[in-house]
Design an enzyme around this catalytic site. Structure first.
Site, PDB file in Angstrom:
ATOM      1  N   GLU A 166       2.357  61.913  31.788  1.00 40.67           N
ATOM      2  CA  GLU A 166       3.139  60.804  31.803  1.00 40.67           C
ATOM      3  C   GLU A 166       2.792  59.650  32.486  1.00 40.67           C
ATOM      4  OE1 GLU A 166       7.393  62.157  30.129  1.00 40.67           O
ATOM      5  OE2 GLU A 166       6.933  62.428  32.125  1.00 40.67           O
ATOM      6  N   CYS A 179       1.563  53.757  37.552  1.00 40.73           N
ATOM      7  CA  CYS A 179       1.454  55.060  38.219  1.00 40.73           C
ATOM      8  C   CYS A 179       1.035  56.081  37.445  1.00 40.73           C
ATOM      9  CB  CYS A 179       3.089  55.349  38.433  1.00 40.73           C
ATOM     10  SG  CYS A 179       3.404  56.917  39.208  1.00 40.73           S
ATOM     11  N   CYS A 186       2.070  70.820  38.093  1.00 38.06           N
ATOM     12  CA  CYS A 186       1.749  70.787  39.657  1.00 38.06           C
ATOM     13  C   CYS A 186       1.805  72.059  40.057  1.00 38.06           C
ATOM     14  CB  CYS A 186       2.732  69.685  40.592  1.00 38.06           C
ATOM     15  SG  CYS A 186       2.060  69.639  42.081  1.00 38.06           S
ATOM     16  N   CYS A 190       7.541  71.416  45.588  1.00 39.08           N
ATOM     17  CA  CYS A 190       8.430  70.535  46.348  1.00 39.08           C
ATOM     18  C   CYS A 190       9.851  70.687  45.691  1.00 39.08           C
ATOM     19  CB  CYS A 190       8.004  69.060  46.506  1.00 39.08           C
ATOM     20  SG  CYS A 190       6.541  69.055  47.051  1.00 39.08           S
ATOM     21  N   CYS A 193      11.494  67.707  43.611  1.00 40.50           N
ATOM     22  CA  CYS A 193      10.627  67.191  42.462  1.00 40.50           C
ATOM     23  C   CYS A 193      10.676  68.025  41.167  1.00 40.50           C
ATOM     24  CB  CYS A 193       9.418  66.997  43.179  1.00 40.50           C
ATOM     25  SG  CYS A 193       8.039  66.472  41.857  1.00 40.50           S
ATOM     26  N   GLY A 251       1.317  65.535  39.552  1.00 38.21           N
ATOM     27  CA  GLY A 251       0.190  66.305  39.990  1.00 38.21           C
ATOM     28  C   GLY A 251      -0.253  65.946  41.540  1.00 38.21           C
ATOM     29  N   GLU A 252      -0.969  66.891  42.238  1.00 33.56           N
ATOM     30  CA  GLU A 252      -1.466  66.598  43.631  1.00 33.56           C
ATOM     31  C   GLU A 252      -2.861  66.285  43.340  1.00 33.56           C
ATOM     32  OE1 GLU A 252      -0.515  66.472  46.834  1.00 33.56           O
ATOM     33  OE2 GLU A 252      -2.841  66.062  46.667  1.00 33.56           O
ATOM     34  N   SER A 283      -1.465  59.120  46.669  1.00 30.66           N
ATOM     35  CA  SER A 283      -0.185  59.756  47.420  1.00 30.66           C
ATOM     36  C   SER A 283      -0.565  61.400  47.360  1.00 30.66           C
ATOM     37  CB  SER A 283       1.220  59.739  46.567  1.00 30.66           C
ATOM     38  OG  SER A 283       2.001  60.241  47.279  1.00 30.66           O
ATOM     39  N   ASN A 382      15.794  60.380  43.324  1.00 28.45           N
ATOM     40  CA  ASN A 382      16.256  60.327  41.989  1.00 28.45           C
ATOM     41  C   ASN A 382      16.446  61.794  41.477  1.00 28.45           C
ATOM     42  OD1 ASN A 382      15.346  57.461  41.486  1.00 28.45           O
ATOM     43  ND2 ASN A 382      13.337  58.180  41.866  1.00 28.45           N
ATOM     44  N   CYS A 425      10.104  58.214  40.206  1.00 25.31           N
ATOM     45  CA  CYS A 425       9.510  59.134  41.115  1.00 25.31           C
ATOM     46  C   CYS A 425      10.299  60.591  41.048  1.00 25.31           C
ATOM     47  CB  CYS A 425       9.512  59.015  42.672  1.00 25.31           C
ATOM     48  SG  CYS A 425       9.050  57.444  43.061  1.00 25.31           S
TER      49      CYS A 425
HETATM   50  N1  SAH Z   1       1.893  65.086  44.358  1.00 22.69           N
HETATM   51  C1  SAH Z   1       1.805  63.831  45.001  1.00 22.69           C
HETATM   52  C2  SAH Z   1       1.910  62.676  44.490  1.00 22.69           C
HETATM   53  C3  SAH Z   1       2.916  62.650  43.142  1.00 22.69           C
HETATM   54  S1  SAH Z   1       4.520  62.538  43.656  1.00 22.69           S
HETATM   55  C4  SAH Z   1       2.745  63.741  46.201  1.00 22.69           C
HETATM   56  O1  SAH Z   1       3.734  64.576  46.217  1.00 22.69           O
HETATM   57  O2  SAH Z   1       2.409  62.976  46.994  1.00 22.69           O
HETATM   58  C5  SAH Z   1       5.044  60.974  44.150  1.00 22.69           C
HETATM   59  C6  SAH Z   1       6.136  60.560  45.052  1.00 22.69           C
HETATM   60  O3  SAH Z   1       7.651  60.872  44.575  1.00 22.69           O
HETATM   61  C7  SAH Z   1       6.106  61.557  46.463  1.00 22.69           C
HETATM   62  O4  SAH Z   1       6.285  61.061  47.383  1.00 22.69           O
HETATM   63  C8  SAH Z   1       7.145  62.839  45.751  1.00 22.69           C
HETATM   64  O5  SAH Z   1       7.356  63.393  47.019  1.00 22.69           O
HETATM   65  C9  SAH Z   1       8.236  61.676  45.551  1.00 22.69           C
HETATM   66  N2  SAH Z   1       9.300  62.288  44.797  1.00 22.69           N
HETATM   67  C10 SAH Z   1       9.410  63.670  44.010  1.00 22.69           C
HETATM   68  N3  SAH Z   1      10.410  63.819  43.414  1.00 22.69           N
HETATM   69  C11 SAH Z   1      11.171  62.839  43.741  1.00 22.69           C
HETATM   70  C12 SAH Z   1      12.619  62.524  43.486  1.00 22.69           C
HETATM   71  N4  SAH Z   1      13.287  63.227  42.627  1.00 22.69           N
HETATM   72  N5  SAH Z   1      13.195  61.456  43.954  1.00 22.69           N
HETATM   73  C13 SAH Z   1      12.080  60.639  44.557  1.00 22.69           C
HETATM   74  N6  SAH Z   1      10.988  60.887  45.107  1.00 22.69           N
HETATM   75  C14 SAH Z   1      10.472  61.762  44.591  1.00 22.69           C
HETATM   76 FE1  SF4 Z   2       5.472  68.183  45.379  1.00 23.41          FE
HETATM   77 FE2  SF4 Z   2       3.911  65.847  44.515  1.00 23.41          FE
HETATM   78 FE3  SF4 Z   2       3.598  68.197  43.065  1.00 23.41          FE
HETATM   79 FE4  SF4 Z   2       5.999  67.023  43.106  1.00 23.41          FE
HETATM   80  S1  SF4 Z   2       4.059  66.209  42.166  1.00 23.41           S
HETATM   81  S2  SF4 Z   2       5.941  69.203  43.393  1.00 23.41           S
HETATM   82  S3  SF4 Z   2       6.235  66.058  44.939  1.00 23.41           S
HETATM   83  S4  SF4 Z   2       3.189  67.800  45.441  1.00 23.41           S
END
Ligand code: SAH
Ligand code: SF4
Length: 448
Positions: A166, A179, A186, A190, A193, A251-252, A283, A382, A425
């Site tokens: 997406e 974005c 991923c 986390c 997420c 993804g990371e 990020s 979110n 996000c």
């Molecule tokens: N994987 C990378 C980039 C993608 S996530 C990273 O983790 O940085 C982009 C951002 O959205 C990150 O800061 C992540 O921690 C945040 N994020 C993930 N799930 C979320 C949620 N449910 N609500 C708000 N922010 C969230």
């Molecule tokens: Fe964590 Fe970013 Fe992967 Fe979500 S996309 S699991 S926030 S590293």
């Protein structure tokens, strides 16, 4: 501080594990259905929007050679493709420059449009290659103008199901942020997420990363002379509709370093997509060893998903912290090249009610970041189905922001965008699954 190790759960080479594609095939439509199909307000399916023939069917027949797309190639790939097409070595550089300009500065989608290239060469290229983008499986437009595309990628092996990713466009009156995703799924988990609950399928290629920018530019009319979409919803008046790129989708990015680096090179090349590196933000959840390399080799702006000020809590929220704890992460940030007040690191901090949102934590955050040119982005959590977290109360978010702000850091509260289409996000995975479920229901109903 001594480095604490995770008990074997984290792996620096995530793709070494045999992640399988876990989603079901989204939907398959009969010929009669090969047209934009309105499912419900604001949600459109474009089953086969690319100008090329559906290239998924021949995949099963290994004998059929597939045409590759030049759109998304790096300069080196383009040069090799031209050599393969018989372009004499003495002309290669000049032809690469021409194609580079057509593809990335003008958004060409058809070889006959490439008017300064000899007709015979155009025909040769047309016979071997396409200028296709990733296929748009669905497009959704939020009430607030946010647009989300579900993109279906080429399978990499015969018989493999087409993975999907997406891409989200967030327009504001004077700017537009795109974005983009760097992986399908991923490997990291986390806990807040939703993308993290989906297993990694694979890394995106440079072309698939760049392809997301091309698709977005096509759909919002962000090429010279192109017109904005008929609905016009939310598209900024500015000359460029996409002003910023953030690697904050699925993804990371630092686990797909080389491909992201190649994509950044195309995105930032002034003769190609021409985004200033100051407008490209990567990020990361904190892959410490790659942060320095990102600074030295990509030179993009850095965002760190911090989310907690104590290792104990960050170990739980962002499990990569068990491998690279907060002190190491912040040391890598301090060493990030050319930091200044004009080039600050963004620290992302998701606001989780009763988990990480206390006044004491705000004060600790300020203490931890001392000396780092930083901006703190507070992200209201979110929600997604099945999550154990809640978003902090608005008053608490403001109190938190106030403390950070009084310490001299900009602390914008990120307005949630596109929540109605699950484009905010951390919501990305659920959207695909919901779409698939509803599409399957439609299909079943249609064929009953
Ligand atoms: N994987 C990378 C980039 C993608 S996530 C990273 O983790 O940085 C982009 C951002 O959205 C990150 O800061 C992540 O921690 C945040 N994020 C993930 N799930 C979320 C949620 N449910 N609500 C708000 N922010 C969230
Ligand atoms: Fe964590 Fe970013 Fe992967 Fe979500 S996309 S699991 S926030 S590293």
């Amino acid at each position: 501080m001594t480095k604490r190790r995770a008990s074997g759960v984290l792996n620096d080479n995530p793709l070494a594990s045999s992640a399988k594609f876990a989603w079901g095939e989204a939907f398959s439509l009969s010929d009669a259905q090969q047209r934009p199909l309105v499912i419900r307000a604001g949600l459109f399916y474009f089953p086969r929007m690319t100008t090329q023939p559906d290239r998924r069917e021949p995949v099963a027949e290994a004998s059929v050679a597939l045409k590759r797309s030049l759109a998304g190639m790096t300069k080196a790939e383009l040069s090799a493709a031209l050599a393969e097409a018989g372009v004499p070595a003495a002309q290669n550089r000049m032809r690469v420059t021409q194609l580079w300009n057509w593809i990335y500065a003008r958004g060409a989608q058809d070889f006959p449009d490439l008017t300064n290239i000899a007709k015979t060469l155009r025909a040769d290229l047309d016979a071997r290659f396409t200028l296709a983008r990733p296929e748009i499986a669905a497009e959704q437009i939020s009430e607030d103008g946010t647009r989300k595309w579900l993109l279906r990628l080429e399978p990499q092996r015969p018989g493999e199901r087409a993975p999907e990713i997406e891409t989200v466009y967030i327009p504001e009156p004077d700017r537009g942020t795109l974005c983009i995703s760097s992986q399908v799924g991923c490997t990291l988990t986390c806990t807040f997420c939703h993308t993290g609950t989906q297993r990694l399928v694979r890394n995106l290629t440079p072309a698939e990363i760049i392809g997301q920018i091309l698709v977005a530019r096509d759909r919002i009319g962000d090429w010279p002379g192109a017109s904005a979409p008929a609905d016009g919803r939310g598209i900024p008046e500015a000359e460029r509709k996409i002003t910023n790129i953030v690697l904050m989708g699925m993804g990371e990015p630092l686990y797909n370093f080389e491909n992201v680096k190649d994509a950044v090179a195309v995105a930032s090349d002034p003769d190609a997509l021409s985004f200033s590196k100051r407008r490209i933000t990567l990020s990361t959840s904190g892959v410490v060893p790659m942060i320095e390399r990102a600074g030295a080799e990509m030179g993009v702006m850095l965002a760190i998903s911090l989310h907690a000020v104590r290792d104990e809590l960050r170990d739980e929220l962002v499990p990569i912290n068990r491998k690279y704890p907060i002190a190491e992460l912040l040391a890598a940030c301090r060493a990030y090249p050319s930091l200044s007040n004009a080039r600050r690191i963004t620290f992302e901090y998701v606001m989780l009610k009763g988990v990480n949102d206390s006044v004491a934590e705000a004060k600790e955050l300020v203490r931890l970041l001392a000396g780092i040119p930083a901006k703190i982005n507070l992200i209201p959590f979110n929600p997604w189905p099945g999550t154990r977290y809640e978003c902090s109360d608005w008053g608490q978010i403001e109190r938190f922001a106030d403390i950070v702000n009084r310490a001299g850091y900009a602390s914008p509260i990120r307005t949630p965008r596109g929540r109605d289409i699950m484009a905010a996000c951390g919501q990305l995975k659920s959207a695909s699954e919901k779409l698939k479920a509803s599409a399957l229901r439609e299909n079943t109903a249609a064929s009953a």
